[in-house]
Design an enzyme around this catalytic site. Structure first.
Site, PDB file in Angstrom:
ATOM      1  N   GLU A 108       9.676  45.795  37.803  1.00  0.00           N
ATOM      2  CA  GLU A 108       8.846  45.238  38.879  1.00  0.00           C
ATOM      3  C   GLU A 108       7.469  45.853  38.710  1.00  0.00           C
ATOM      4  O   GLU A 108       7.240  47.020  39.026  1.00  0.00           O
ATOM      5  CB  GLU A 108       9.465  45.573  40.239  1.00  0.00           C
TER       6      GLU A 108
ATOM      7  N   CYS B  21       2.628  46.798  45.444  1.00  0.00           N
ATOM      8  CA  CYS B  21       2.582  45.864  44.312  1.00  0.00           C
ATOM      9  C   CYS B  21       2.395  44.427  44.777  1.00  0.00           C
ATOM     10  O   CYS B  21       1.660  43.653  44.169  1.00  0.00           O
ATOM     11  CB  CYS B  21       3.862  45.988  43.491  1.00  0.00           C
TER      12      CYS B  21
END
Length: 375
Positions: free
Chosen positions: A143, A183
């Site tokens: 990720e 993120c």
């Protein structure tokens, strides 16, 4: 341990994943189940150290694996404390924490005793992990960076200032949650020219109501950047935007000598779509607001970067928003929200934002190996 960590652990422990009958036609009887991988090597980031560690630990243990966890060298103590609590009830050796610098993390992808790597962090580090894991063909969940786009449609804002501020507050927290150090935070906002000034004014009003400061003072809702390097990244990108002629609506004037890495909440308007603040992931409290006159052009700009973690569409017409969402290249597209992750809903990126998913049933499958019995 906070309520978010507990919620993720409960869902990971209880979401059903039963063996599946694939074919049963009287001749062939094929079933699919999932078995433990073995040892999961988890490499964590510094921005949400405890929560993301739980995202890695909980599903891995649920599927019968053991975990070797390497926390970020910037946030070691909080993860050590978390795992100390968990190890009060776990059998010895099920969850092991290996603290250290980057060399420790770099050794994990090629280690023959580790069967899978889970990593949350930068694209550059993700590439190095994939390279390091190639010799042993480890399974990977990566990720990576996002630089998420948000597209506002013309009907999202109207003449009611209070209603506009409510939408703007949703956009604000999509961008500035954890001071932008997320993120999947909203990091570039595309706004139609017809309502551009209205949106900018509403965002400024909201930003002025959100105090930043030391977290021990309960009135503060925004805090510092985690480290000097990240402060310098945000500072460099904002200074470049200012030098290009972009308009600073609020912020952009850090006290570089003050204690702590506090970068003020910053909104940048009338910025070129190719400005570094737009095309590079700033990972901090600075949001570029890009004006557009053609929706197709805005979608093309949103899709132009080699990342695709999350995105959002803002509109009072959900059908119209979903039509735009279908065209956006991202692992998750939210409507009238941004970054609203849910432990029941798979989450992961495309393009250079990584591969593999976390959360929900699909997330459990990614920390296990499929096992088919046919006959």
């Amino acid at each position: 341990m906070g309520m978010f960590e507990q919620a993720w652990m409960r869902v990971s422990a209880t979401v059903p994943l039963e063996p599946e009958v694939l074919v049963d036609d009287g001749t062939v009887y094929a079933t699919l189940s999932y078995k433990p991988i073995g040892v999961v090597g988890a490499i964590g980031p510094w921005n949400w150290p405890m929560l993301i560690s739980i995202w890695q630990i909980a599903p891995s243990l649920r599927m019968g694996n053991t975990v070797v966890l390497k926390p970020s060298e910037n946030t070691t103590l909080s993860v050590l404390a978390l795992c100390h609590v968990l190890n009060q009830v776990l059998p010895a050796g099920v969850l092991t924490v290996v603290a250290g610098d980057r060399e420790v993390g770099a050794a994990m992808p090629g280690h023959p005793g580790i069967d899978k790597i889970m990593f949350t962090g930068s694209v550059a580090t993700g590439r190095r992990i994939a390279e390091g894991a190639s010799g042993t063909l480890k399974r990977l969940t990566l990720e990576l960076g996002g630089n998420d786009a948000g597209i506002v449609l013309e009907d999202a804002f109207g003449d009611d200032e209070e209603a506009n501020d409510a939408v703007a507050e949703g956009i604000f927290w999509g961008a500035f949650i954890n001071t932008g150090q997320t993120c999947a935070a909203l990091k570039r906002l595309y706004v139609p020219a017809a309502i551009y000034d209205t949106v900018c004014q509403a965002l400024v009003r909201v930003a002025r109501r959100m105090p930043m400061g030391v977290g021990l003072a309960e009135e503060n809702v925004l805090g510092p950047l985690q480290n000097r390097n990240q402060f310098d990244v945000v500072d460099r990108l904002v200074e470049a935007a200012k030098a290009s002629g972009a308009d600073v609506l609020i912020g952009g004037d850090p006290d570089r000598e003050a204690a702590g890495f506090f970068y003020p909440t910053t909104l940048i308007a009338d910025i070129d779509p190719d400005d570094p603040l737009v095309v590079e992931e700033q990972f901090g409290p600075a949001l570029p607001i890009i004006r557009y006159t053609d929706l197709d052009q805005a979608i093309a700009q949103a899709n132009s970067l080699d990342v695709g973690l999350g995105a959002s569409v803002w509109s009072s017409d959900k059908a119209a928003a979903r039509a735009v969402a279908e065209r956006i290249e991202a692992g998750t597209v939210w409507i009238n929200a941004h970054g609203a992750i849910d432990p029941r809903v798979p989450f992961g990126g495309i393009k250079s934002s990584g591969y593999g998913v976390e959360f929900g049933v699909e997330g459990l499958k990614h920390v296990a190996v499929p096992h088919v019995i046919n006959g």
